[in-house]
Design a protein around this motif. Structure first.
Motif, PDB file in Angstrom:
ATOM      1  N   THR A   1       0.858  -1.179   0.000  1.00  0.00           N
ATOM      2  CA  THR A   1       0.000   0.000   0.000  1.00  0.00           C
ATOM      3  C   THR A   1       0.895   1.231   0.000  1.00  0.00           C
ATOM      4  N   ALA A   2       0.306   2.394  -0.204  1.00  0.00           N
ATOM      5  CA  ALA A   2       1.086   3.615  -0.410  1.00  0.00           C
ATOM      6  C   ALA A   2       1.500   4.276   0.898  1.00  0.00           C
ATOM      7  N   LEU A   3       2.278   3.561   1.701  1.00  0.00           N
ATOM      8  CA  LEU A   3       2.822   4.103   2.949  1.00  0.00           C
ATOM      9  C   LEU A   3       4.169   3.446   3.215  1.00  0.00           C
ATOM     10  N   THR A   4       5.119   4.211   3.719  1.00  0.00           N
ATOM     11  CA  THR A   4       6.451   3.668   3.979  1.00  0.00           C
ATOM     12  C   THR A   4       6.412   2.495   4.940  1.00  0.00           C
ATOM     13  N   ARG A   5       5.655   2.617   6.035  1.00  0.00           N
ATOM     14  CA  ARG A   5       5.640   1.531   7.026  1.00  0.00           C
ATOM     15  C   ARG A   5       5.044   0.248   6.431  1.00  0.00           C
ATOM     16  N   SER A   6       4.073   0.404   5.532  1.00  0.00           N
ATOM     17  CA  SER A   6       3.496  -0.768   4.874  1.00  0.00           C
ATOM     18  C   SER A   6       4.514  -1.427   3.947  1.00  0.00           C
ATOM     19  N   LEU A   7       5.361  -0.608   3.316  1.00  0.00           N
ATOM     20  CA  LEU A   7       6.395  -1.146   2.444  1.00  0.00           C
ATOM     21  C   LEU A   7       7.338  -2.065   3.217  1.00  0.00           C
TER      22      LEU A   7
ATOM     23  N   ARG B   1       7.896   9.864   1.749  1.00  0.00           N
ATOM     24  CA  ARG B   1       8.887  10.941   1.869  1.00  0.00           C
ATOM     25  C   ARG B   1      10.165  10.449   2.562  1.00  0.00           C
ATOM     26  N   ASP B   2      11.298  10.774   1.939  1.00  0.00           N
ATOM     27  CA  ASP B   2      12.629  10.452   2.487  1.00  0.00           C
ATOM     28  C   ASP B   2      12.878   8.959   2.641  1.00  0.00           C
ATOM     29  N   CYS B   3      12.163   8.142   1.885  1.00  0.00           N
ATOM     30  CA  CYS B   3      12.409   6.697   1.900  1.00  0.00           C
ATOM     31  C   CYS B   3      13.496   6.400   0.859  1.00  0.00           C
ATOM     32  N   ASN B   4      14.702   6.159   1.329  1.00  0.00           N
ATOM     33  CA  ASN B   4      15.844   6.012   0.424  1.00  0.00           C
ATOM     34  C   ASN B   4      16.049   4.591  -0.086  1.00  0.00           C
ATOM     35  N   ASP B   5      15.119   3.687   0.220  1.00  0.00           N
ATOM     36  CA  ASP B   5      15.262   2.292  -0.189  1.00  0.00           C
ATOM     37  C   ASP B   5      14.421   1.939  -1.412  1.00  0.00           C
ATOM     38  N   ILE B   6      13.821   2.937  -2.060  1.00  0.00           N
ATOM     39  CA  ILE B   6      12.997   2.702  -3.251  1.00  0.00           C
ATOM     40  C   ILE B   6      13.790   3.088  -4.493  1.00  0.00           C
ATOM     41  N   GLY B   7      13.874   2.151  -5.463  1.00  0.00           N
ATOM     42  CA  GLY B   7      14.546   2.442  -6.722  1.00  0.00           C
ATOM     43  C   GLY B   7      13.586   2.631  -7.876  1.00  0.00           C
ATOM     44  N   THR B   8      12.477   1.891  -7.844  1.00  0.00           N
ATOM     45  CA  THR B   8      11.458   1.957  -8.902  1.00  0.00           C
ATOM     46  C   THR B   8      10.079   1.930  -8.252  1.00  0.00           C
ATOM     47  N   VAL B   9       9.165   2.746  -8.767  1.00  0.00           N
ATOM     48  CA  VAL B   9       7.783   2.744  -8.290  1.00  0.00           C
ATOM     49  C   VAL B   9       6.852   2.501  -9.472  1.00  0.00           C
ATOM     50  N   LEU B  10       5.980   1.509  -9.335  1.00  0.00           N
ATOM     51  CA  LEU B  10       4.977   1.190 -10.347  1.00  0.00           C
ATOM     52  C   LEU B  10       3.617   1.573  -9.781  1.00  0.00           C
TER      53      LEU B  10
ATOM     54  N   PHE C   1       6.904  11.534  -2.699  1.00  0.00           N
ATOM     55  CA  PHE C   1       8.186  10.833  -2.874  1.00  0.00           C
ATOM     56  C   PHE C   1       9.366  11.777  -2.668  1.00  0.00           C
ATOM     57  N   GLN C   2       9.122  12.907  -2.057  1.00  0.00           N
ATOM     58  CA  GLN C   2      10.189  13.897  -1.878  1.00  0.00           C
ATOM     59  C   GLN C   2      11.374  13.292  -1.124  1.00  0.00           C
ATOM     60  N   GLY C   3      12.572  13.558  -1.641  1.00  0.00           N
ATOM     61  CA  GLY C   3      13.774  13.121  -0.940  1.00  0.00           C
ATOM     62  C   GLY C   3      14.063  11.640  -1.032  1.00  0.00           C
ATOM     63  N   CYS C   4      13.411  10.923  -1.957  1.00  0.00           N
ATOM     64  CA  CYS C   4      13.719   9.501  -2.164  1.00  0.00           C
ATOM     65  C   CYS C   4      14.997   9.435  -3.004  1.00  0.00           C
ATOM     66  N   LYS C   5      16.126   9.399  -2.344  1.00  0.00           N
ATOM     67  CA  LYS C   5      17.421   9.611  -2.984  1.00  0.00           C
ATOM     68  C   LYS C   5      17.803   8.524  -3.983  1.00  0.00           C
ATOM     69  N   SER C   6      17.246   7.315  -3.853  1.00  0.00           N
ATOM     70  CA  SER C   6      17.607   6.206  -4.748  1.00  0.00           C
ATOM     71  C   SER C   6      16.612   6.002  -5.881  1.00  0.00           C
TER      72      SER C   6
ATOM     73  N   CYS D   1      14.509  14.247  -5.631  1.00  0.00           N
ATOM     74  CA  CYS D   1      14.798  12.848  -5.988  1.00  0.00           C
ATOM     75  C   CYS D   1      16.037  12.890  -6.870  1.00  0.00           C
ATOM     76  N   ILE D   2      17.197  12.881  -6.257  1.00  0.00           N
ATOM     77  CA  ILE D   2      18.438  13.225  -6.949  1.00  0.00           C
ATOM     78  C   ILE D   2      18.908  12.155  -7.936  1.00  0.00           C
ATOM     79  N   SER D   3      18.329  10.949  -7.887  1.00  0.00           N
ATOM     80  CA  SER D   3      18.723   9.888  -8.818  1.00  0.00           C
ATOM     81  C   SER D   3      17.754   9.723  -9.986  1.00  0.00           C
ATOM     82  N   LEU D   4      16.621  10.435  -9.958  1.00  0.00           N
ATOM     83  CA  LEU D   4      15.610  10.301 -11.002  1.00  0.00           C
ATOM     84  C   LEU D   4      16.161  10.849 -12.314  1.00  0.00           C
ATOM     85  N   LYS D   5      16.220   9.976 -13.345  1.00  0.00           N
ATOM     86  CA  LYS D   5      16.860  10.356 -14.603  1.00  0.00           C
ATOM     87  C   LYS D   5      15.875  10.690 -15.710  1.00  0.00           C
TER      88      LYS D   5
END
Length: 206
Positions: free
Chosen positions: A12-18, A54-63, A76-81, A101-105
């Motif tokens: 679901t769309a929450l960090t703790r659920s992830l 927000r600030d969840c740095n363990d996400i690389g791809t979101v579908l 998704f602010q500050g999701c560095k990965s 999101c400094i890695s978003l290309k």
């Protein structure tokens, strides 16, 4: 399910659920799921709420699934990965959801999106983006500090370009403003140090 050789975590769309979903999947498979995660938001979700990841740095791809119409403030602010986001048709509003999101290309936005504001501020790795045909305005600070952005096509139908919209986009060399634009706000192209050509139509009066 696997994608590009990596397990997909459904949440679901929450960090703790992830993290709960990751723990359950790891227990089921008997392995550690490598980071950053590929996250599929559960079907049936209609909104990704404010600060959801927000600030969840363990996400690389979101579908993001069909049925979602809004991606909330700072979702998704500050999701560095975070490198890749898949956004379905039907989403209409994306506010400052991907700031810093400094890695978003790269990202492709569906034509259903009609409002963007501060969405990609400080996404310093963003090199390309396809703006939706249904966009009615380039919101303030939309690409502020996107220092790797090399080109942009402003679609017909956009009527205004907000304050600081392209401020600091130092790699853009040319921009064509469509005839539909009537207003360009202050600092829209400030610090675009390599901008050598900009075509502004007679329709711009403000």
């Amino acid at each position: 399910e696997m994608l590009d050789g990596q397990y997909v975590v459904e949440s679901t769309a929450l960090t703790r659920s992830l993290y709960t979903a990751v723990a359950k999947l790891e227990e089921k498979l008997g392995i550690d799921i490598p980071k950053p995660y590929i996250v599929r938001i559960k079907s049936g979700t209609t909104e990704i709420r404010e600060n959801a990841f927000r600030d969840c740095n363990d996400i690389g791809t979101v579908l993001i699934p069909e049925g979602v119409t809004e991606i909330g403030l700072r979702a998704f602010q500050g999701c560095k990965s975070l490198e890749k986001v898949v956004i379905p048709d039907g989403v209409t509003t994306i506010l400052n959801s991907f700031c810093d999101c400094i890695s978003l290309k790269s990202i492709t936005l569906p034509d259903s999106v009609n409002d963007l504001y501060e969405t990609f501020r400080l996404c310093e790795s963003l090199t390309s983006i396809t703006l939706p045909k249904g966009l009615s305005r380039i919101g303030g600070y939309l690409f502020y500090g996107c220092e790797s952005l090399e080109s942009i096509i402003i679609p017909d139908g956009v009527t205004s370009i907000g304050s600081g919209a392209f401020c600091g986009c130092s790699r853009i060399t040319s921009i064509t403003v469509p005839d539909s634009v009537t207003r360009i706000e202050r600092r829209a192209f400030e610090c675009c140090t390599n901008l050598t050509s900009i075509a502004i139509p007679a329709s711009v009066t403000d």
